[in-house]
Design a protein around this motif. Structure first.
Motif, PDB file in Angstrom:
ATOM      1  N   ILE A  10       0.852  -1.177   0.000  1.00 25.47           N
ATOM      2  CA  ILE A  10       0.000   0.000   0.000  1.00 25.47           C
ATOM      3  C   ILE A  10       0.886   1.224   0.000  1.00 25.47           C
ATOM      4  O   ILE A  10       2.095   1.122   0.164  1.00 25.47           O
ATOM      5  CB  ILE A  10      -0.969   0.013   1.204  1.00 25.47           C
ATOM      6  N   LEU A  13       2.685   4.731   5.086  1.00 25.71           N
ATOM      7  CA  LEU A  13       3.337   4.076   6.206  1.00 25.71           C
ATOM      8  C   LEU A  13       2.353   3.962   7.356  1.00 25.71           C
ATOM      9  O   LEU A  13       1.604   4.887   7.629  1.00 25.71           O
ATOM     10  CB  LEU A  13       4.553   4.895   6.664  1.00 25.71           C
ATOM     11  N   PRO A  14       2.327   2.835   8.084  1.00 25.89           N
ATOM     12  CA  PRO A  14       1.413   2.695   9.216  1.00 25.89           C
ATOM     13  C   PRO A  14       1.849   3.577  10.375  1.00 25.89           C
ATOM     14  O   PRO A  14       3.014   3.916  10.526  1.00 25.89           O
ATOM     15  CB  PRO A  14       1.531   1.215   9.580  1.00 25.89           C
ATOM     16  N   ASN A  71       7.849  -1.539   6.844  1.00 27.48           N
ATOM     17  CA  ASN A  71       6.956  -0.565   6.223  1.00 27.48           C
ATOM     18  C   ASN A  71       5.504  -1.014   6.391  1.00 27.48           C
ATOM     19  O   ASN A  71       5.013  -1.100   7.494  1.00 27.48           O
ATOM     20  CB  ASN A  71       7.330  -0.343   4.763  1.00 27.48           C
ATOM     21  N   ASP A  72       4.823  -1.358   5.313  1.00 29.02           N
ATOM     22  CA  ASP A  72       3.414  -1.722   5.385  1.00 29.02           C
ATOM     23  C   ASP A  72       3.190  -3.227   5.276  1.00 29.02           C
ATOM     24  O   ASP A  72       2.074  -3.677   5.036  1.00 29.02           O
ATOM     25  CB  ASP A  72       2.633  -1.019   4.275  1.00 29.02           C
ATOM     26  N   GLN A  82      -0.935  -7.381   4.522  1.00 35.04           N
ATOM     27  CA  GLN A  82      -0.878  -5.953   4.252  1.00 35.04           C
ATOM     28  C   GLN A  82      -1.369  -5.209   5.498  1.00 35.04           C
ATOM     29  O   GLN A  82      -2.424  -5.530   6.043  1.00 35.04           O
ATOM     30  CB  GLN A  82      -1.786  -5.640   3.059  1.00 35.04           C
ATOM     31  N   ILE A  83      -0.604  -4.240   5.962  1.00 31.13           N
ATOM     32  CA  ILE A  83      -1.062  -3.402   7.069  1.00 31.13           C
ATOM     33  C   ILE A  83      -1.881  -2.267   6.466  1.00 31.13           C
ATOM     34  O   ILE A  83      -1.349  -1.363   5.827  1.00 31.13           O
ATOM     35  CB  ILE A  83       0.116  -2.849   7.890  1.00 31.13           C
ATOM     36  N   ILE A  84      -3.177  -2.322   6.653  1.00 29.66           N
ATOM     37  CA  ILE A  84      -4.088  -1.371   6.025  1.00 29.66           C
ATOM     38  C   ILE A  84      -4.311  -0.147   6.902  1.00 29.66           C
ATOM     39  O   ILE A  84      -4.369   0.982   6.425  1.00 29.66           O
ATOM     40  CB  ILE A  84      -5.435  -2.060   5.720  1.00 29.66           C
ATOM     41  N   LYS A  85      -4.414  -0.390   8.205  1.00 33.00           N
ATOM     42  CA  LYS A  85      -4.706   0.714   9.120  1.00 33.00           C
ATOM     43  C   LYS A  85      -4.149   0.388  10.488  1.00 33.00           C
ATOM     44  O   LYS A  85      -4.195  -0.755  10.933  1.00 33.00           O
ATOM     45  CB  LYS A  85      -6.218   0.936   9.219  1.00 33.00           C
ATOM     46  N   GLN A  86      -3.611   1.398  11.163  1.00 32.13           N
ATOM     47  CA  GLN A  86      -3.234   1.257  12.561  1.00 32.13           C
ATOM     48  C   GLN A  86      -3.309   2.620  13.223  1.00 32.13           C
ATOM     49  O   GLN A  86      -2.597   3.549  12.853  1.00 32.13           O
ATOM     50  CB  GLN A  86      -1.827   0.684  12.735  1.00 32.13           C
ATOM     51  N   ILE A  93      -5.464  -5.607   9.099  1.00 35.95           N
ATOM     52  CA  ILE A  93      -4.477  -6.259   8.248  1.00 35.95           C
ATOM     53  C   ILE A  93      -5.220  -7.113   7.227  1.00 35.95           C
ATOM     54  O   ILE A  93      -6.322  -7.597   7.488  1.00 35.95           O
ATOM     55  CB  ILE A  93      -3.477  -7.117   9.050  1.00 35.95           C
TER      56      ILE A  93
END
Length: 233
Positions: A10, A13-14, A71-72, A82-86, A93
């Protein structure tokens, strides 16, 4: 494996935020959707904890794994997410098929949190040098399991459920280990150093390594690399 291996990226960056005063660094999956944002049913609730910029712990069912973050991208063994939101209250994820939505848990330890905290204990640097038969005697049951080296294929029919140690040297029998949710029973044939030697239905020997043994807890590893945390019952 949990899901098919895939590399997902994505464009942002989270955010990595410290836990607020009333919240812990433990997160529980509260919802799961497919890639079209449709809710799906699930029974294997995921938990994550000890989240930093570089790593986290993931618990799924009775197994716990270590993950690394770049990173993501979150890598847990052979799995990638995939880290979508934090942010301070939610983590999302995604893998190829699903989005996993986590909410932060409060600092107050519930019974489930207390169990998770127990499972975060550090494994001793090496197995016991010899097995104390006085401490081992009794009925032990696995309350938690995890792969020693991270995620991998699990044969649930080979998982240990209980270990009963009541030696009868006149019968050359030390006790019983139950496998496959108690369906199969394998006799304990010998104790050698840190190893409990059992034999299966084909008289093939298997080694169970004892990592820790106290009056309150037994930690063992089977020959598939799965650790079992056990209590007397």
């Amino acid at each position: 494996m949990f899901f098919k291996r895939t590399t997902l990226f994505i464009l942002f960056l989270p955010l990595f935020l410290n836990a607020q005063e009333n919240y812990s660094n433990r997160w529980k999956e509260i919802s799961r959707t497919d890639r079209k944002d449709k809710s799906v049913a699930y029974t294997d609730t995921m938990r994550i904890n000890n989240v930093t910029k570089e790593s986290l712990k993931m618990r799924r069912g009775s197994f716990e794994y270590s993950g690394t973050i770049s990173n993501d991208l979150l890598e847990v063994g052979e799995e990638q997410y995939q880290i979508i939101k934090q942010d301070e209250k939610e983590i999302r994820i995604g893998d190829e098929d699903y989005i996993h939505i986590f909410a932060r848990e409060s600092k107050d330890l519930s019974a489930a949190d207390a169990t998770a905290a127990i499972n975060e204990r550090t494994l001793p640097l090496k197995p016991v040098s010899s097995i104390d038969t006085f401490l081992l005697k009794g009925e032990w049951q696995a309350y938690s399991r995890k792969r020693k080296d991270g995620p991998g294929k699990i044969n649930y029919k080979e998982l240990i459920k209980t270990l009963s140690f009541h030696p009868d040297l006149t019968m050359n029998n030390y006790g019983i280990v139950t496998i496959n949710n108690g369906i199969s029973m394998f006799p304990i044939r010998a104790l050698k150093g840190s190893d409990i030697i059992i034999s299966d239905d084909n008289n093939k020997e298997h080694r169970i390594i004892v990592w820790k043994l106290t009056k309150d807890e037994l930690i063992v590893e089977d020959d598939s690399g799965i650790l079992y945390y056990m209590k007397q019952f």
